[in-house]
Scaffold this active site. Structure first.
Site, mmCIF file in Angstrom:
data_model
loop_
_atom_site.group_PDB
_atom_site.id
_atom_site.type_symbol
_atom_site.label_atom_id
_atom_site.label_comp_id
_atom_site.label_asym_id
_atom_site.label_seq_id
_atom_site.Cartn_x
_atom_site.Cartn_y
_atom_site.Cartn_z
ATOM 1 N N HIS A 1 46.419 39.629 39.353
ATOM 2 C CA HIS A 1 45.478 38.894 40.198
ATOM 3 C C HIS A 1 44.049 39.022 39.662
ATOM 4 O O HIS A 1 43.343 38.022 39.483
ATOM 5 C CB HIS A 1 45.560 39.437 41.627
ATOM 6 C CG HIS A 1 44.606 38.810 42.586
ATOM 7 N ND1 HIS A 1 44.958 37.774 43.431
ATOM 8 C CD2 HIS A 1 43.287 39.058 42.858
ATOM 9 C CE1 HIS A 1 43.918 37.421 44.163
ATOM 10 N NE2 HIS A 1 42.891 38.185 43.836
ATOM 11 N N GLU A 2 43.639 40.256 39.395
ATOM 12 C CA GLU A 2 42.270 40.471 38.910
ATOM 13 C C GLU A 2 42.082 39.912 37.508
ATOM 14 O O GLU A 2 40.971 39.507 37.136
ATOM 15 C CB GLU A 2 41.930 41.960 38.949
ATOM 16 C CG GLU A 2 42.047 42.623 40.328
ATOM 17 C CD GLU A 2 41.244 41.924 41.413
ATOM 18 O OE1 GLU A 2 40.282 41.184 41.093
ATOM 19 O OE2 GLU A 2 41.584 42.102 42.598
ATOM 20 N N HIS B 1 40.832 36.431 37.860
ATOM 21 C CA HIS B 1 39.381 36.407 38.097
ATOM 22 C C HIS B 1 38.620 36.577 36.783
ATOM 23 O O HIS B 1 37.663 35.850 36.491
ATOM 24 C CB HIS B 1 38.993 37.555 39.029
ATOM 25 C CG HIS B 1 39.186 37.270 40.488
ATOM 26 N ND1 HIS B 1 38.631 36.191 41.125
ATOM 27 C CD2 HIS B 1 39.879 37.957 41.442
ATOM 28 C CE1 HIS B 1 38.957 36.217 42.408
ATOM 29 N NE2 HIS B 1 39.715 37.271 42.631
#
Length: 499
Positions: free
Chosen positions: A264-265, A268
């Site tokens: 997920h990160e 980003h």
């Protein structure tokens, strides 16, 4: 052009101050000794004041006015950059420097108190700090509301989602909430007829989980020459586009949560790194609001990395790294783990079906906190009521650690941020649906762990555009239609009901 060029120089300096704050914040969350906290609070507060005073320089307003009178001489990117400069100036001009310093100090202190209160399950310990933060944020919202001619909550929302308004968000959330109320029941009933997910138990050393995470980050395209992976209380992606800092937390009895947090990160970080290099450290070269940012992380985690194609591709690596601890684990078993739906207490561990309900609860409560309808002392009880009525889970009356203390956002002063999570989920589904239609054999490339076709599409349609256009226009350009709940509903229905 003279005024515009001077503005570029000034905003570049402001960006460097922001980058310094970002790196100090990463250090705070990862490796800073506890005894250094008081000093770090002073450092961060002073940098906030310096940035605020720099933006408050009367000369800056004069430069903006002069450049705007000659906007016809600017190209499209320069004109967009000037517009973003004005927006940042307006947000800053609304606040007195004293309030900026007070907010920074109060939120830093409140974050430290939150860490202790959460670990000791004692909301009352953080309440005095939290009351101060809420009071200051309300003061900030009211000041910005006057300058921006917005509702106080919308003035806070606009910080994270430029142009975002509750009048546009509420219909999307109402439509989605109505759908999810029925859909979640259908999925839970369907799951009763299928084989339950296996229990992932073993001794998964943090060092091996880190090895797995880094291997997959590299495969997806994370540039380790410009970034690193560390640990923190709460997973996040920070740093700068040229110095990416990802963090996660490990459970050595179950590797599945940390793995998806890392992926997920990584989404980003790839967005930050892919922003237009020509416009680095200029407002137009930054990310286009948090809903677009969140769409990029959720696209990677939820749309791609929880897909059958990706899970099949990584299973050999999981077996190689964990050896006997992962013996017997199949792609089908792992998919059942990652596709299992359960109404639960914790937002960050929630599946993608129930997650929007967690966000909706926070969205409702934070609007009430900012309006003054909900006093901070009543948050635990309001949280328990909301968990029951919105998420469908009963929370024990004495369990604040799994209730209103589970998230750091409010204690760090981040109000107006939560709705961007669900807006990001809608965007992720809509972008990925469009990419699959536009890129031949996209799913096949993912099964080969070849992310270049997907990354090229994201780079062309999202990352490289920075803030040169508004978010609604970007969504329409990339997908052909405005942001809506349809693609997300179709995604959930296909994945969880097989239809």
């Amino acid at each position: 052009m003279r005024a515009y060029k001077e503005l570029e120089t000034r905003y570049r300096r402001l960006s460097l101050i922001d980058e310094a704050q970002a790196m100090l914040g990463w250090d705070w969350a990862t490796v800073m000794p506890e005894g250094s906290a008081a000093s770090r609070v002073e450092q961060l507060a002073e940098l906030s004041v310096i940035s605020h005073e720099y933006l408050s320089d009367p000369r800056l307003e004069s430069l903006l006015e002069e450049a705007e009178t000659n906007v016809a001489r600017l190209n499209a990117w320069q004109a967009a950059n000037l517009s973003k400069m004005r927006r940042l100036w307006l947000h800053n001009a609304a606040l007195p420097v004293k309030l900026v310093a007070e907010i920074r100090k109060a939120t830093s202190s409140c974050e430290l108190a939150w860490r202790v209160a959460r670990s000791e399950n004692n909301f009352l310990d953080v309440l005095p700090h939290f009351e101060t933060v809420v009071a200051l944020v309300r003061e900030k919202s009211q000041a910005k509301a006057v300058t921006l001619a917005l509702d106080p909550y919308d003035a806070l929302l606009d910080e994270y989602e430029p142009g975002g308004r509750t009048i546009h968000i509420d219909p999307l959330f109402d439509d989605l909430s109505s759908f999810l109320s029925r859909f979640t029941d259908s999925v839970l009933e369907y799951q009763r007829t299928t084989q339950p997910p296996p229990t992932i138990k073993g001794q998964f050393a943090a060092s091996k989980q880190r090895q797995l995470g880094k291997s997959l980050m590299k495969a997806i395209g994370f540039p380790f020459t410009h970034g690193r992976l560390d640990e923190s209380h709460h997973p996040f992606s920070g740093g700068t586009p040229e110095d990416l800092r990802i963090t996660t937390r490990y459970d050595e009895k179950d590797f599945t949560s940390a793995l998806m947090a890392v992926l997920h990160e990584t989404g980003h970080a790839l967005y930050d790194h892919g922003l237009p290099q020509r416009w680095r450290r200029q407002p137009v070269g930054g990310p286009l609001g948090m809903s677009i940012h969140e769409s990029q992380s959720l696209l990677i985690e939820m749309q791609v990395c929880r897909s059958p194609e990706f899970i099949r591709s990584i299973l050999p690596l999981i077996h190689k790294i964990f050896g006997n601890e992962s013996r017997g684990l199949t792609a089908e078993n792992l998919l059942r783990c990652y596709h299992f739906v359960k109404r639960d207490l914790i937002r960050v561990d929630a599946d993608e079906v129930t997650y929007p309900s967690h966000v909706n609860l926070r969205y409702i409560l934070e609007k009430m906190l900012i309006s003054g309808e909900l006093p901070p002392r009543d948050v635990p009880e309001a949280w328990r009521t909301g968990m029951r009525d919105i998420v469908g889970v009963e929370l024990d009356s004495d369990d604040d650690s799994n209730g209103c203390l589970q998230d750091i956002h409010w204690y760090g002063g981040d109000f107006g941020y939560f709705p961007t999570y669900t807006l990001g989920a809608l965007g992720a589904a809509q972008f990925f649906e469009a990419a699959k239609h536009q890129v031949p054999d996209l799913l096949a490339s993912i099964e080969r762990c070849d992310f270049k076709p997907l990354y090229d599409w994201l780079q062309t349609n999202i990352h490289s555009l920075g803030c040169s256009i508004q978010a609604p226009e970007l969504v329409i350009r990339a997908t052909g239609v405005e942001l809506n709940t349809g693609p997300f509903k179709r995604h959930l229905t296909s994945r969880y009901l097989g239809s």
